[in-house]
Structure formats: structure tokens, C-alpha cells
Design a protein around this motif. Structure first.
Motif, PDB file in Angstrom:
ATOM      1  N   PRO A 115       0.800  -1.239   0.000  1.00 26.33           N
ATOM      2  CA  PRO A 115       0.000   0.000   0.000  1.00 26.33           C
ATOM      3  C   PRO A 115       0.826   1.278   0.000  1.00 26.33           C
ATOM      4  N   ASP A 116       2.040   1.220   0.520  1.00 22.90           N
ATOM      5  CA  ASP A 116       2.870   2.429   0.615  1.00 22.90           C
ATOM      6  C   ASP A 116       3.696   2.698  -0.646  1.00 22.90           C
ATOM      7  N   ILE A 117       3.506   1.923  -1.706  1.00 21.53           N
ATOM      8  CA  ILE A 117       4.328   2.080  -2.905  1.00 21.53           C
ATOM      9  C   ILE A 117       4.150   3.476  -3.510  1.00 21.53           C
ATOM     10  N   THR A 118       5.257   4.067  -3.930  1.00 19.50           N
ATOM     11  CA  THR A 118       5.253   5.342  -4.649  1.00 19.50           C
ATOM     12  C   THR A 118       5.483   5.065  -6.123  1.00 19.50           C
ATOM     13  N   LEU A 119       4.625   5.615  -6.973  1.00 18.34           N
ATOM     14  CA  LEU A 119       4.744   5.409  -8.416  1.00 18.34           C
ATOM     15  C   LEU A 119       5.108   6.726  -9.082  1.00 18.34           C
ATOM     16  N   ARG A 120       6.240   6.718  -9.784  1.00 19.08           N
ATOM     17  CA  ARG A 120       6.674   7.879 -10.572  1.00 19.08           C
ATOM     18  C   ARG A 120       6.595   7.490 -12.040  1.00 19.08           C
ATOM     19  N   SER A 121       6.221   8.446 -12.905  1.00 20.00           N
ATOM     20  CA  SER A 121       6.200   8.171 -14.334  1.00 20.00           C
ATOM     21  C   SER A 121       6.434   9.449 -15.117  1.00 20.00           C
ATOM     22  N   THR A 122       6.718   9.268 -16.394  1.00 22.54           N
ATOM     23  CA  THR A 122       6.845  10.388 -17.322  1.00 22.54           C
ATOM     24  C   THR A 122       5.858  10.198 -18.471  1.00 22.54           C
ATOM     25  N   PHE A 123       5.426  11.324 -19.030  1.00 20.98           N
ATOM     26  CA  PHE A 123       4.436  11.310 -20.102  1.00 20.98           C
ATOM     27  C   PHE A 123       4.838  12.301 -21.185  1.00 20.98           C
ATOM     28  N   ILE A 124       4.294  12.079 -22.378  1.00 24.39           N
ATOM     29  CA  ILE A 124       4.490  12.975 -23.515  1.00 24.39           C
ATOM     30  C   ILE A 124       3.127  13.508 -23.925  1.00 24.39           C
ATOM     31  N   VAL A 125       2.999  14.823 -24.003  1.00 29.61           N
ATOM     32  CA  VAL A 125       1.771  15.420 -24.525  1.00 29.61           C
ATOM     33  C   VAL A 125       2.082  16.073 -25.872  1.00 29.61           C
ATOM     34  N   GLY A 126       1.048  16.131 -26.720  1.00 30.62           N
ATOM     35  CA  GLY A 126       1.237  16.725 -28.039  1.00 30.62           C
ATOM     36  C   GLY A 126       1.941  15.812 -29.017  1.00 30.62           C
ATOM     37  N   TYR A 127       1.883  14.491 -28.777  1.00 32.66           N
ATOM     38  CA  TYR A 127       2.473  13.546 -29.730  1.00 32.66           C
ATOM     39  C   TYR A 127       1.732  13.663 -31.066  1.00 32.66           C
ATOM     40  N   PRO A 128       2.422  13.467 -32.204  1.00 29.40           N
ATOM     41  CA  PRO A 128       1.756  13.605 -33.498  1.00 29.40           C
ATOM     42  C   PRO A 128       0.447  12.823 -33.579  1.00 29.40           C
ATOM     43  N   GLY A 129      -0.603  13.513 -33.992  1.00 29.10           N
ATOM     44  CA  GLY A 129      -1.914  12.897 -34.126  1.00 29.10           C
ATOM     45  C   GLY A 129      -2.751  12.928 -32.869  1.00 29.10           C
ATOM     46  N   GLU A 130      -2.190  13.376 -31.738  1.00 30.63           N
ATOM     47  CA  GLU A 130      -2.959  13.385 -30.499  1.00 30.63           C
ATOM     48  C   GLU A 130      -4.153  14.339 -30.616  1.00 30.63           C
ATOM     49  N   THR A 131      -5.340  13.798 -30.418  1.00 32.01           N
ATOM     50  CA  THR A 131      -6.559  14.608 -30.475  1.00 32.01           C
ATOM     51  C   THR A 131      -6.918  15.091 -29.071  1.00 32.01           C
ATOM     52  N   GLU A 132      -7.858  16.006 -29.003  1.00 26.64           N
ATOM     53  CA  GLU A 132      -8.318  16.488 -27.702  1.00 26.64           C
ATOM     54  C   GLU A 132      -8.941  15.347 -26.906  1.00 26.64           C
ATOM     55  N   ASP A 133      -9.684  14.462 -27.591  1.00 25.80           N
ATOM     56  CA  ASP A 133     -10.290  13.323 -26.888  1.00 25.80           C
ATOM     57  C   ASP A 133      -9.214  12.391 -26.341  1.00 25.80           C
ATOM     58  N   GLU A 134      -8.172  12.175 -27.120  1.00 28.33           N
ATOM     59  CA  GLU A 134      -7.092  11.301 -26.648  1.00 28.33           C
ATOM     60  C   GLU A 134      -6.384  11.921 -25.449  1.00 28.33           C
ATOM     61  N   PHE A 135      -6.174  13.217 -25.496  1.00 32.02           N
ATOM     62  CA  PHE A 135      -5.552  13.890 -24.359  1.00 32.02           C
ATOM     63  C   PHE A 135      -6.457  13.824 -23.138  1.00 32.02           C
ATOM     64  N   GLN A 136      -7.769  13.980 -23.323  1.00 32.99           N
ATOM     65  CA  GLN A 136      -8.700  13.888 -22.197  1.00 32.99           C
ATOM     66  C   GLN A 136      -8.663  12.497 -21.582  1.00 32.99           C
ATOM     67  N   THR A 137      -8.489  11.478 -22.425  1.00 31.98           N
ATOM     68  CA  THR A 137      -8.345  10.117 -21.895  1.00 31.98           C
ATOM     69  C   THR A 137      -7.141  10.031 -20.964  1.00 31.98           C
TER      70      THR A 137
END
Length: 460
Positions: A314-336
Motif C-alpha cells: 500500500p505504501d508504494i510510490t509510483l513515478r512516471s513520465t508522459f508525452i503530450v502533443g504527440y503527433p496525431g494526439e486529439t483532444e479526446d485522446e488527451f482527455q483520456t
């Protein structure tokens, strides 16, 4: 003391720490180390070899007979930073050797800076040494030039990066790291463990395990067996983590690709063998974007996996990285992606706006997103991440956490909890009763106050 800014780039290593004494007439080499922790380890290895050959390390340009610039080629912006650093070294010193990821394209460097003395690619240690020998001949004194048992470290004495493999077998369309650093090559398990053991014996309290793909460790070796402590150990991340956890230091795993066998690491975290911390590059959540990235597209299953990890630890810390504005990314995909973030409730998050990188296959994809849209999505994404972070940290107020002290000055002590990696995550500050603390101390602290990314507390 100041709180961390909310947009620390997750691809950057801590600033190198230089400490050097030299004898009269000793040749001196400067080092500018750019990019990620993996590059910082390369810089440490280069300087360790040079120290063994009788070179001193210069902490500034003017005191150096030549300067090595270890470059980054992760993004076009990182390439620009590397070229700027090379130019600065040329202006301040004039004798510059270039190595690292950007060195995989020597014409790119020499086209901008034709006066550099030599260009070598990533992890080409022998070529770097040959270039240094040519520029500044060695002059060792075997009775004086002693090498520290752990080699040269560019991090504070109480923590150290341990690189377990080089290269990557993935073919993500936005990334050219495999082209620069090659396919996966794992170090023998006993060699990694021996290095880690020596570091702990020398006083290191935290080991940060790094590679391009940590969870793939040993795949290229077919998880072969190696002698260790009177028995055998597999070249497998689970076995490696278990053995490192027996050395008596904090063990933190970075760049863990979410393979199914990652779930075998979680019991080790629940038992306290390694830190309950996973750095996993999810990159996005919409399956169509992930497919365009050439990454696994099972975001819903990822949520199930995260829930399973938290059920065990339960105490696990999760770190991640993300990319926004990838080619073809739509507003709906970003909202997802935003909706996924709300459900996943990740503890630590970094984010890039997509950039073209010379040689990346994503450059040719249709539907490139305008800069202003990328900026807007980045702002919205970071606002979501910040709100999640703030709520999670507020829930820690009143609890007692183990922290490691990073620095102490007249104003207080800067520390990190088990949930915080150096530079890329938050800090815990102690403003009162910090007298007698020293970097590397691990102490219990009661959390009194929370901010967006940082905590404040008092010694328990």
C-alpha cells in the motif's frame, strides 16, 4: 531553502559534484556532464580511469589542461544545450573533447564547433582515454596518485547511481536512444553486486539502480547464473534487487518498463528489502497514441496492475513520465490521459511536450500538434498532476516517515523520504532541531506541513 519547482525535467541527473586536489605539475582534466543519470555514471567511469592514470580533476575551466563535455542527445532542445555547453567550454578553455550521446553524430558537432579536439560516441571509454592522452599526455606518480576504492563519484557521498545495463531493445518511434547506445547489454550480476557492496562499504546509504530498461536486465544473457557469496545469483532484476537489498542501504529502482514480472518486485518492497518506489515510463494512456508510439497499448490493464501492486504494498510510490502533443494526439485522446491520471493517482509525475528528434520515426507521422496546443495540454496535465501530488502529500501530515538527509546549512536540513529520488522528486525540510544532522543520516521525522511537491517536518 526553497521548494522544488514543479517542472523539473526527469531526464536530468543531479548536478555533478567535483572535489579534487592536485600535486604540482599534475595534468588536470575538466568535465561537463550533461543529460541523465546514466550519462553521469559514464562521466564517473571516464574520470575514474583518468584518475588511475595520474590525472587530476579540475572543478573549473581555467584550471584544466583540457575539458571533456559529455553530451545529451535525448531531444532537440537537449542537443541545443549540448552545443551551447561545448561553445562555452571552447570560449573559457579552448581545448575541448566531446563524448556522449550527441557524439554518435560527430558531423553535427564539428559542423557547429570545428575546433573541438575529438568527438567520441556514448560509452566509448577507450576512445575517450585515447583522445585525452593525445591532447594532454599523462604524467603519473605511482607513489602519490591514489585512486579512491570506489572510484570517482560525481554525486554526494551518501548516494550513488549503479548502472546495470546499457542499451535498449525497444523501438519506440519517438526515441533514438537505441540507435545511439545500441541494443541491451547487461552487466554480469556478480559485477553489479560487487560494485554495490563496495559503495555501501565506503559509506553510501542509497543505491539508485539505473539503465535504459531496468526490468529487461539479463534478458540478453538469458538470465545466466553467476557466483555470489558462496552461492549463485541469476542476472534477473528480481534476483538482483533481492541481493542488493541485503547490503544495508536504500535501493531505489529507476526506468522500470511495466513487464508482467515487475509484480515479483512488489513483495520485496512490502518486506522492506528495497524501497517501495517504482519509476515507470508510461508515456501516455490512450491506446491509439501508444500504438503510434510503438508501445504497449493496454492502459486499462495497467490500471489493474497498479491496483494489484498497491494491494501488496500500500505504501508504494509510483513515478512516471508522459508525452503530450504527440503527433496525431486529439483532444479526446488527451482527455483520456487526464481521466487515466485521475484514476491512477500517480505520486510523482514528469511531462514532456513532444519534440521532433533527428532520426526518430515519429517525425514522419501525420498530424503534428501546434506549439500553442502542446503548451496548453502541458499546462493542464501539470495542473492535474499537481493537484494529485498536493492531496497525497497533505495526507502525510501527522505521520512519521524515515528520511535521508541530503544537505544541512544554517537554515535547516534538506531531506528526502523513501518516496523521493534526488533532484526529480520533492524534498522534506527540517527548519528546527536540525543541529547535529549530517548528509547521509537516516532519521524518523514527523510531517507537520505539506505543499504542492514538498513536506516540512520535525525530528520524531
Amino acid at each position: 531553502m526553497s521548494a522544488n519547482p514543479p517542472s523539473l525535467r526527469p531526464d536530468l541527473a543531479p548536478a555533478p559534484v567535483f572535489s579534487s586536489l592536485s600535486r604540482p605539475g599534475q595534468p588536470r582534466i575538466g568535465m561537463v556532464s550533461l543529460g541523465c543519470p546514466k550519462a553521469l555514471v559514464d562521466s564517473e567511469r571516464i574520470l575514474t580511469r583518468l584518475r588511475a592514470e595520474g590525472y587530476a580533476i579540475s572543478p573549473d575551466y581555467r584550471g584544466a589542461d583540457a575539458v571533456i563535455v559529455n553530451t545529451c542527445g535525448f531531444l532537440d532542445s537537449a542537443k541545443a544545450e549540448s552545443l551551447e555547453a561545448i561553445g562555452e567550454a571552447l570560449r573559457e578553455n579552448g581545448r575541448v573533447l566531446v563524448t556522449g550521446c550527441l557524439g554518435a553524430d560527430p558531423e553535427f558537432i564539428t559542423g557547429a564547433h570545428p575546433s573541438v579536439l575529438a568527438v567520441t560516441g556514448p560509452h566509448q571509454y577507450e576512445a575517450v582515454l585515447d583522445a585525452v592522452h593525445k591532447a594532454v599526455p599523462p604524467s603519473p606518480d605511482p607513489f602519490i596518485d591514489l585512486l579512491p576504492a570506489t572510484g570517482v563519484s560525481l554525486t554526494p557521498r551518501h548516494y550513488s547511481y549503479v548502472k546495470i545495463s546499457e542499451g535498449c531493445n525497444h523501438k519506440c518511434k519517438f526515441c533514438i536512444i537505441p540507435d545511439m547506445r545500441g541494443r541491451l547489454v547487461s552487466r554480469p550480476a556478480h559485477a553489479v553486486l560487487r560494485e554495490a557492496e563496495k559503495l555501501v562499504e565506503a559509506g553510501v546509504r542509497e543505491l539508485l539502480v539505473i539503465s535504459q530498461d531496468t526490468s529487461a536486465y539479463g534478458v540478453d544473457r538469458k538470465h545466466d547464473l553467476h557466483p555470489w557469496k558462496g552461492g549463485e545469483v541469476r542476472s534477473h532484476i528480481t534476483d538482483l534487487a533481492r541481493e542488493m537489498g541485503r547490503l544495508g542501504a536504500w535501493v531505489r529502482l529507476h526506468y522500470v518498463y511495466p513487464y508482467p514480472h515487475v509484480r515479483d518486485l512488489i513483495p520485496l518492497m512490502a518486506e522492506g528489502a528495497i524501497l517501495p518506489y517504482l519509476d515507470i515510463p508510461f508515456q501516455h494512456a490512450h491506446p491509439d497514441v501508444l500504438r503510434r508510439m510503438a508501445r504497449p497499448a493496454a492502459a486499462a490493464k495497467t490500471l489493474d496492475e497498479i491496483a494489484a501492486w498497491r494491494a501488496v504494498c500500500p505504501d508504494i510510490t509510483l513515478r512516471s513520465t508522459f508525452i503530450v502533443g504527440y503527433p496525431g494526439e486529439t483532444e479526446d485522446e488527451f482527455q483520456t490521459l487526464l481521466d487515466w491520471m485521475e484514476e491512477a493517482q500517480l505520486d510523482r509525475v514528469g511531462c514532456f511536450q513532444y519534440e521532433n528528434v533527428a532520426g526518430a520515426r515519429s517525425n514522419a507521422l501525420p498530424g503534428h500538434v501546434p506549439a500553442e496546443v502542446k503548451q496548453d495540454r502541458w499546462d493542464r496535465f501539470m495542473a492535474k498532476a499537481q493537484a494529485i501530488s498536493e492531496a497525497k502529500l497533505e495526507a502525510k501530515v501527522g505521520t512519521v516517515l524515515q528520511v535521508i538527509v541530503d544537505a544541512v546549512d544554517d537554515e535547516g536540513a534538506t531531506c528526502r523520504t523513501m518516496a523521493d529520488a534526488p533532484e526529480i522528486d520533492g524534498n522534506l525540510y527540517i527548519d528546527e532541531g536540525f543541529e547535529g544532522l549530517a548528509p547521509g543520516d537516516i532519521i524518523p521525522v514527523t510531517v507537520d506541513e505539506a505543499g504542492e511537491y514538498d513536506l516540512w517536518g520535525t525530528r520524531a
